[in-house]
Design an enzyme around this catalytic site. Sequence first.
Site, PDB file in Angstrom:
ATOM      1  N   ARG A   1       0.848  -1.198   0.000  1.00 19.67           N
ATOM      2  CA  ARG A   1       0.000   0.000   0.000  1.00 19.67           C
ATOM      3  C   ARG A   1       0.880   1.243   0.000  1.00 19.67           C
ATOM      4  O   ARG A   1       0.574   2.239  -0.642  1.00 19.67           O
ATOM      5  CB  ARG A   1      -0.969   0.007   1.199  1.00 19.67           C
ATOM      6  CG  ARG A   1      -1.682   1.359   1.352  1.00 19.67           C
ATOM      7  CD  ARG A   1      -2.938   1.332   2.199  1.00 19.67           C
ATOM      8  NE  ARG A   1      -2.918   0.431   3.314  1.00 19.67           N
ATOM      9  CZ  ARG A   1      -2.201   0.610   4.438  1.00 19.67           C
ATOM     10  NH1 ARG A   1      -1.450   1.678   4.600  1.00 19.67           N
ATOM     11  NH2 ARG A   1      -2.227  -0.297   5.388  1.00 19.67           N
TER      12      ARG A   1
ATOM     13  N   TYR B   1     -16.221  17.612 -15.017  1.00 21.91           N
ATOM     14  CA  TYR B   1     -16.566  16.203 -15.010  1.00 21.91           C
ATOM     15  C   TYR B   1     -17.688  15.947 -14.006  1.00 21.91           C
ATOM     16  O   TYR B   1     -17.593  16.354 -12.845  1.00 21.91           O
ATOM     17  CB  TYR B   1     -15.320  15.387 -14.657  1.00 21.91           C
ATOM     18  CG  TYR B   1     -15.579  13.906 -14.628  1.00 21.91           C
ATOM     19  CD1 TYR B   1     -15.921  13.225 -15.795  1.00 21.91           C
ATOM     20  CD2 TYR B   1     -15.500  13.182 -13.453  1.00 21.91           C
ATOM     21  CE1 TYR B   1     -16.177  11.863 -15.778  1.00 21.91           C
ATOM     22  CE2 TYR B   1     -15.754  11.822 -13.431  1.00 21.91           C
ATOM     23  CZ  TYR B   1     -16.093  11.175 -14.598  1.00 21.91           C
ATOM     24  OH  TYR B   1     -16.347   9.827 -14.570  1.00 21.91           O
TER      25      TYR B   1
ATOM     26  N   ASP C   1      -7.259  19.757 -13.298  1.00 18.71           N
ATOM     27  CA  ASP C   1      -7.572  18.429 -13.826  1.00 18.71           C
ATOM     28  C   ASP C   1      -7.186  18.469 -15.304  1.00 18.71           C
ATOM     29  O   ASP C   1      -7.862  19.099 -16.119  1.00 18.71           O
ATOM     30  CB  ASP C   1      -9.065  18.131 -13.630  1.00 18.71           C
ATOM     31  CG  ASP C   1      -9.441  16.732 -14.127  1.00 18.71           C
ATOM     32  OD1 ASP C   1      -8.743  16.200 -14.997  1.00 18.71           O
ATOM     33  OD2 ASP C   1     -10.463  16.195 -13.646  1.00 18.71           O
TER      34      ASP C   1
ATOM     35  N   LYS D   1      -8.086   7.739 -19.161  1.00 18.48           N
ATOM     36  CA  LYS D   1      -8.371   8.361 -20.451  1.00 18.48           C
ATOM     37  C   LYS D   1      -7.114   8.361 -21.333  1.00 18.48           C
ATOM     38  O   LYS D   1      -6.660   7.312 -21.696  1.00 18.48           O
ATOM     39  CB  LYS D   1      -8.930   9.767 -20.217  1.00 18.48           C
ATOM     40  CG  LYS D   1      -9.978   9.830 -19.078  1.00 18.48           C
ATOM     41  CD  LYS D   1     -11.266   9.062 -19.353  1.00 18.48           C
ATOM     42  CE  LYS D   1     -12.138   8.885 -18.116  1.00 18.48           C
ATOM     43  NZ  LYS D   1     -12.513  10.116 -17.440  1.00 18.48           N
TER      44      LYS D   1
HETATM   45  C1  LIG Z   1     -13.021  10.398 -16.079  1.00 15.15           C
HETATM   46  C2  LIG Z   1     -12.658  11.649 -15.457  1.00 15.15           C
HETATM   47  C3  LIG Z   1     -12.430  11.747 -14.079  1.00 15.15           C
HETATM   48  C4  LIG Z   1     -12.619  10.572 -13.143  1.00 15.15           C
HETATM   49  O1  LIG Z   1     -11.680   9.561 -13.407  1.00 15.15           O
HETATM   50  P1  LIG Z   1     -11.920   7.998 -13.147  1.00 15.15           P
HETATM   51  O2  LIG Z   1     -10.623   7.407 -13.559  1.00 15.15           O
HETATM   52  O3  LIG Z   1     -13.078   7.582 -14.002  1.00 15.15           O
HETATM   53  O4  LIG Z   1     -12.221   7.843 -11.698  1.00 15.15           O
HETATM   54  C5  LIG Z   1     -12.046  12.970 -13.560  1.00 15.15           C
HETATM   55  N1  LIG Z   1     -11.905  14.067 -14.356  1.00 15.15           N
HETATM   56  C6  LIG Z   1     -12.125  14.006 -15.675  1.00 15.15           C
HETATM   57  C7  LIG Z   1     -11.943  15.239 -16.512  1.00 15.15           C
HETATM   58  C8  LIG Z   1     -12.504  12.815 -16.278  1.00 15.15           C
HETATM   59  O5  LIG Z   1     -12.741  12.772 -17.594  1.00 15.15           O
END
Ligand SMILES: *Cc1c(COP(=O)(O)O)cnc(C)c1O
Length: 395
Positions: free
Chosen positions: A61, A113, A185, A210
């Site tokens: 962890r 998001y 982000d 992504k």
């Molecule tokens: C998908 C996404 C998230 C969340 O990510 P996960 O890996 O699905 O938990 C956060 N911010 C943006 C811009 C996203 O596209």
Amino acid sequence: MPAAKAPIYLCTNLLMKFGTKAIHAGLEPDPATGAIMTPIYQTSTFVQQAPGVHKGYEYARTQNPTRTALEHNLAALENGQFGLAFASGMAAVDAVIKLLEPGDEVISTNDLYGGTYRAFTKIFEPFGIRFHFVGMDAPERVNPYLNDQTKMIWIETPTNPLLNIIDIAAICTVARERGILTVVDNTFASPYLQTPLDLGADIVLHSATKYLGGHSDVVLGALVVRDEELARRLYFIQNSCGAIPGPQDSFLVLRGIKTLHLRVQRSCENARIIAERLQQFSAVNRVLYPGFSSHPGHAVAKKQMRDFGGMVSFTLHDDTVEAATRVLTKTKLFALAESLGGVESLIGHPATMTHASIPREERLRNGLSDSLIRLSVGIEDAEDLVADLEAALGT
Ligand SMILES: *Cc1c(COP(=O)(O)O)cnc(C)c1O
């Protein structure tokens, strides 16, 4: 509190260009065998020679060598010093908000998001943290919300799904003057297109699910920072709360990153072709794409991004969920699915899918209309993608 992990030294990274970093930064052949690819260290614990005498790894962890390799590589890609990998993008969001205390306030992008909006309003507001959602494409709109309780500004740019552009440097200047942390982000842009730490941000966040992973086969999240004290606090949260990715998932993202630059380049090229073609369809009302010189954020995008990204959104003249649904169910190559940033093209309907957790009135107020369709343009041949859209939309 555990010491922050060894920093990845900025000076060596700066000598490498992006594609070289994607493939090499933070990585070395496996010391035990010489394996050129980072092994998947599928182990929960590590043998110690005597109590506290070990090779830097105690319990998985806290640290795992596959994850550490990924964290070093991510730090280099974002021109940061410290990387942290999490079980998902949302786990990374969760760790960042745990830096705050009840009574603290966050000014956030309003077009963001849906899952982040849900966590802010449904999970963290009940803990006494206040969120203000603001259209930051005009940076001065944050000013009325700044006060002594403001501890964090949360930016997503390009925004999701309206593809507005937020001037990261302008917001960071305001935040820095007041000792407020800025979080970006960077999922939509990827570090190939945009490196927010260079523009003054304190924390960069990714859903590596992504573009970084890039093959729609893994869920993982990441943070990158430069400041050692901030890194220490985040590592403490990561280790204490435990939302870490396993070694197999860390390996998949490391593997995906090796082609990040090539994939994002192709995706940007395809998106440009598709955005231009969409404008000619009679059923299409507005095409939202920051690469158009008519886009209000075009100049800022040009300044802070290397290219305009692989996301394109559009609305229909018949501005209804039903009209959008007819298009969404007709495409064959554009698969109807949530997510983005994979090699394959996806089509989605934010109002009923990714952004369904945002109340309709709020959604409409922000400009997210019922017919808005979002494309994540993949790396297939553009001619085939255009033909697929022609078949679904009519010409
Ligand atoms: C998908 C996404 C998230 C969340 O990510 P996960 O890996 O699905 O938990 C956060 N911010 C943006 C811009 C996203 O596209």
